[in-house]
Scaffold this active site. Sequence first.
Site, PDB file in Angstrom:
ATOM      1  N   THR A   1       0.002   0.583   6.149  1.00  0.00           N
ATOM      2  CA  THR A   1       0.112  -0.523   5.211  1.00  0.00           C
ATOM      3  C   THR A   1       0.081  -1.812   6.026  1.00  0.00           C
ATOM      4  O   THR A   1       0.242  -1.783   7.241  1.00  0.00           O
ATOM      5  CB  THR A   1       1.410  -0.419   4.376  1.00  0.00           C
ATOM      6  OG1 THR A   1       1.464  -1.516   3.455  1.00  0.00           O
ATOM      7  CG2 THR A   1       2.657  -0.472   5.254  1.00  0.00           C
ATOM      8  N   GLY A   2      -0.136  -2.922   5.360  1.00  0.00           N
ATOM      9  CA  GLY A   2      -0.100  -4.198   6.083  1.00  0.00           C
ATOM     10  C   GLY A   2      -1.393  -4.962   5.946  1.00  0.00           C
ATOM     11  O   GLY A   2      -2.196  -4.702   5.042  1.00  0.00           O
TER      12      GLY A   2
ATOM     13  N   GLY B   1      -4.868  -5.743   6.318  1.00  0.00           N
ATOM     14  CA  GLY B   1      -5.967  -4.829   6.605  1.00  0.00           C
ATOM     15  C   GLY B   1      -6.947  -5.274   7.665  1.00  0.00           C
ATOM     16  O   GLY B   1      -7.452  -4.455   8.430  1.00  0.00           O
TER      17      GLY B   1
ATOM     18  N   ARG C   1     -13.620  -7.996  -1.226  1.00  0.00           N
ATOM     19  CA  ARG C   1     -12.948  -7.806   0.077  1.00  0.00           C
ATOM     20  C   ARG C   1     -12.407  -6.374   0.173  1.00  0.00           C
ATOM     21  O   ARG C   1     -11.787  -5.866  -0.747  1.00  0.00           O
ATOM     22  CB  ARG C   1     -11.802  -8.819   0.197  1.00  0.00           C
ATOM     23  CG  ARG C   1     -10.979  -8.694   1.480  1.00  0.00           C
ATOM     24  CD  ARG C   1      -9.693  -7.951   1.238  1.00  0.00           C
ATOM     25  NE  ARG C   1      -8.871  -7.822   2.435  1.00  0.00           N
ATOM     26  CZ  ARG C   1      -7.840  -6.984   2.536  1.00  0.00           C
ATOM     27  NH1 ARG C   1      -7.517  -6.202   1.526  1.00  0.00           N
ATOM     28  NH2 ARG C   1      -7.149  -6.906   3.641  1.00  0.00           N
ATOM     29  N   VAL C   2     -12.645  -5.717   1.290  1.00  0.00           N
ATOM     30  CA  VAL C   2     -12.136  -4.369   1.531  1.00  0.00           C
ATOM     31  C   VAL C   2     -11.307  -4.390   2.807  1.00  0.00           C
ATOM     32  O   VAL C   2     -11.732  -4.963   3.809  1.00  0.00           O
ATOM     33  CB  VAL C   2     -13.307  -3.364   1.670  1.00  0.00           C
ATOM     34  CG1 VAL C   2     -12.799  -1.998   2.075  1.00  0.00           C
ATOM     35  CG2 VAL C   2     -14.096  -3.274   0.363  1.00  0.00           C
ATOM     36  N   GLY C   3     -10.126  -3.786   2.755  1.00  0.00           N
ATOM     37  CA  GLY C   3      -9.241  -3.794   3.922  1.00  0.00           C
ATOM     38  C   GLY C   3      -9.373  -2.539   4.763  1.00  0.00           C
ATOM     39  O   GLY C   3     -10.443  -1.922   4.858  1.00  0.00           O
ATOM     40  N   ASP C   4      -8.274  -2.144   5.377  1.00  0.00           N
ATOM     41  CA  ASP C   4      -8.270  -1.027   6.317  1.00  0.00           C
ATOM     42  C   ASP C   4      -8.229   0.345   5.639  1.00  0.00           C
ATOM     43  O   ASP C   4      -8.683   1.343   6.214  1.00  0.00           O
ATOM     44  CB  ASP C   4      -7.048  -1.126   7.234  1.00  0.00           C
ATOM     45  CG  ASP C   4      -5.759  -1.124   6.414  1.00  0.00           C
ATOM     46  OD1 ASP C   4      -5.620  -2.012   5.537  1.00  0.00           O
ATOM     47  OD2 ASP C   4      -4.913  -0.239   6.609  1.00  0.00           O
TER      48      ASP C   4
ATOM     49  N   THR D   1       0.820  -1.206   0.000  1.00  0.00           N
ATOM     50  CA  THR D   1       0.000   0.000   0.000  1.00  0.00           C
ATOM     51  C   THR D   1       0.859   1.262   0.000  1.00  0.00           C
ATOM     52  O   THR D   1       1.962   1.248   0.538  1.00  0.00           O
ATOM     53  CB  THR D   1      -0.864  -0.042   1.286  1.00  0.00           C
ATOM     54  OG1 THR D   1      -1.660  -1.212   1.227  1.00  0.00           O
ATOM     55  CG2 THR D   1      -1.739   1.174   1.461  1.00  0.00           C
TER      56      THR D   1
HETATM   57  N1  GLY Z   1      -3.549  -2.618   3.926  1.00  0.00           N
HETATM   58  C1  GLY Z   1      -4.201  -2.879   2.713  1.00  0.00           C
HETATM   59  C2  GLY Z   1      -5.201  -3.936   2.776  1.00  0.00           C
HETATM   60  O1  GLY Z   1      -5.149  -4.819   3.638  1.00  0.00           O
HETATM   61  O2  GLY Z   1      -6.091  -3.956   1.946  1.00  0.00           O
END
Ligand code: GLY
Length: 278
Positions: free
Chosen positions: A198-199, A201, A175-178, A147
């Site tokens: 980043t990382g 999510g 799927r949606v992350g952080d 990210t």
């Molecule tokens: N940090 C980005 C994600 O997990 O989508």
Amino acid sequence: MGREDWTSRLVGVSRARDAAWRLLEQGADALRAAVEAVRLLEDDPQFNAGVGSALNRDGFAELDAAVMDGETLGFGAVAAVRDVKNPVLLALEVLNSEHVLLAGEGASRFARERGLPACDPRELVTERQLERWTAARRRALEERSGTVGAVVLDAGGRLAAATSTGGMVDQRVGRVGDTPLPGAGTYAEAGLGAVSATGHGEFLARALASYRAAASLGDRSPQEALRAALDAVGRLGGSGGLILVDARGRVAWAQTTPEMSVAWRTPADEGAQMREGA
Ligand code: GLY
């Protein structure tokens, strides 16, 4: 990422930093500078955002991005967008609307309304991500994200954060992350700081990692605040990386992910660094 990629990543983050700094010198505010840094990183195919994003289970990119203005607590984000080359620009349009987060088809329609052209989803696919996707599918493994993010404090004291990602390779469709969640992957608040993450999510979201770091700045140094947030992510079983600028202009970054490239500039200091995680 192999070590051979480090130098070109450092060139990429330094170029984004310099562009943001030039805008600030010309009088732009923190929000505009943060968005411009992330827009340039989205256009750089070596990062997992915009062109060069990780591919999902069906083999196409679904993009998330967010921006936050620390002055107004204005937040704008998009999630699971497939046909916008620079989702951070769309996130900015959402910030300037009555909404906080738009996803999928609705976000694409909103992009057209706001004059952001549709791109062919194939334009976002690079050879490198196609190879990673094929390998990840073969191994049935998740790989961590790359990210991009920017945090800015301008001369007027305004704080802003912007983050953009293609998510995780071979992620489930939808799927949606952080990244597009306020306080998870992106946060800015006047008097505290601006943070971008980043990382992995799911863990960053559950730990509210960006908000946690900003909110604990009161009684901790920036570095300690980041560590406390990453410890919370780690207790849940995840890893991540955070960049931060606080209201006093102190910059810090920390990570438990394998690698993270950062570039920073303050009136007194500038640099770029690739760090291997703890
Ligand atoms: N940090 C980005 C994600 O997990 O989508």
